[in-house]
Scaffold this active site. Sequence first.
Site, PDB file in Angstrom:
ATOM      1  N   SER A  47       0.822  -1.207   0.000  1.00 13.37           N
ATOM      2  CA  SER A  47       0.000   0.000   0.000  1.00 13.37           C
ATOM      3  C   SER A  47       0.856   1.256   0.000  1.00 13.37           C
ATOM      4  O   SER A  47       0.490   2.261  -0.615  1.00 13.37           O
ATOM      5  CB  SER A  47      -0.957   0.003   1.196  1.00 13.37           C
ATOM      6  OG  SER A  47      -0.235  -0.070   2.414  1.00 13.37           O
ATOM      7  N   GLU A  48       2.010   1.225   0.700  1.00 15.79           N
ATOM      8  CA  GLU A  48       2.940   2.357   0.702  1.00 15.79           C
ATOM      9  C   GLU A  48       4.382   1.883   0.706  1.00 15.79           C
ATOM     10  O   GLU A  48       4.712   0.851   1.297  1.00 15.79           O
ATOM     11  CB  GLU A  48       2.718   3.280   1.912  1.00 15.79           C
ATOM     12  CG  GLU A  48       1.521   4.193   1.823  1.00 15.79           C
ATOM     13  CD  GLU A  48       0.307   3.641   2.523  1.00 15.79           C
ATOM     14  OE1 GLU A  48      -0.768   4.247   2.402  1.00 15.79           O
ATOM     15  OE2 GLU A  48       0.436   2.579   3.177  1.00 15.79           O
ATOM     16  N   THR A  49       5.210   2.670   0.049  1.00 14.86           N
ATOM     17  CA  THR A  49       6.662   2.521   0.086  1.00 14.86           C
ATOM     18  C   THR A  49       7.225   3.891   0.425  1.00 14.86           C
ATOM     19  O   THR A  49       6.767   4.910  -0.103  1.00 14.86           O
ATOM     20  CB  THR A  49       7.208   2.037  -1.266  1.00 14.86           C
ATOM     21  OG1 THR A  49       6.653   0.757  -1.560  1.00 14.86           O
ATOM     22  CG2 THR A  49       8.728   1.933  -1.246  1.00 14.86           C
ATOM     23  N   HIS A  78       0.923   4.296   9.310  1.00 16.89           N
ATOM     24  CA  HIS A  78       1.801   3.130   9.498  1.00 16.89           C
ATOM     25  C   HIS A  78       3.128   3.293   8.754  1.00 16.89           C
ATOM     26  O   HIS A  78       4.167   2.848   9.260  1.00 16.89           O
ATOM     27  CB  HIS A  78       1.057   1.814   9.160  1.00 16.89           C
ATOM     28  CG  HIS A  78       1.223   1.302   7.773  1.00 16.89           C
ATOM     29  ND1 HIS A  78       0.411   1.692   6.730  1.00 16.89           N
ATOM     30  CD2 HIS A  78       2.100   0.412   7.250  1.00 16.89           C
ATOM     31  CE1 HIS A  78       0.784   1.060   5.632  1.00 16.89           C
ATOM     32  NE2 HIS A  78       1.800   0.270   5.914  1.00 16.89           N
TER      33      HIS A  78
END
Length: 279
Positions: A47-49, A78
């Site tokens: 979902s995120e990097t 997060h």
Amino acid sequence: MPSPRPFAQVDVFSREPYRGNPVAVVLEAEGLDDEQMLRIAQWTNLSETTFLLSPTTADADYRLRIFTQAGEIPFAGHPTLGSARAWLDHGGEPRNAGTIVQECGAGLVELRHDDSLLSFAAPPTTRTGPIEDDHLASIVSALGIEAHQVIDHHWVDNGPGWAAVRLSTSAEVLALDPDFSRLPGAMVGVVGAHPSGAAHDFEIRAFAPGANVAEDPVTGSLNASVAQWLTGTGQAPHRYTVAQGTRLGRAGEIVVTVEDGRVWIGGEALALVRGTVLA
């Protein structure tokens, strides 16, 4: 030619490995441009990097850029905690012991760390107030519930566009089987109280079709703004815990504390993958 850069994949908001929300972290990311960062974020398929860089202000310990698979976002919860864990594990030392200051698109975000627990100070919301009747009706329809089941509702937007509804019980929250095809751009949190004596005070679920995430396992930004709403209106105490990800087989746990008017969102963060990435 790509160069090897330190890399970590961190599990956030769970005391049980592989049951939280993962974030990929590229450390020493100087020299990467927007296109390269986006390509890496799309490749990790998370979902995120995030990408850790030197700060541009003396008030910060490091600078963080956060990418979804669609593009850069100013803040996410997060990824903030997971990146702080990766930075500490990589030898990062905050200017002020016990307090980390992160520079990101949303400005300066303060974090504190106590052993394995990391917490960030909830950023200010950009939109608050009751949800408009027509939008609320669309949310109720997408959730597949009756209007009377919503005991309260509020805009809790701190960047992503969150709106939140409260149901009476955690059982109602866990029973939801929503269909957001009728509201594809929605960012909706649903919260309900656990019965007295349960391991956690509330259950929360985050539906984010607007970010191409049907349901997010554990969501720092949503819990931050929901905490501001619930504690600000007396619907929650100044310390409580939230379970999230239960329907997805995760074991997310968020620790909320309010001190001197500031809301802190805390959780465990453990690097489960360490190595290098060519970038």
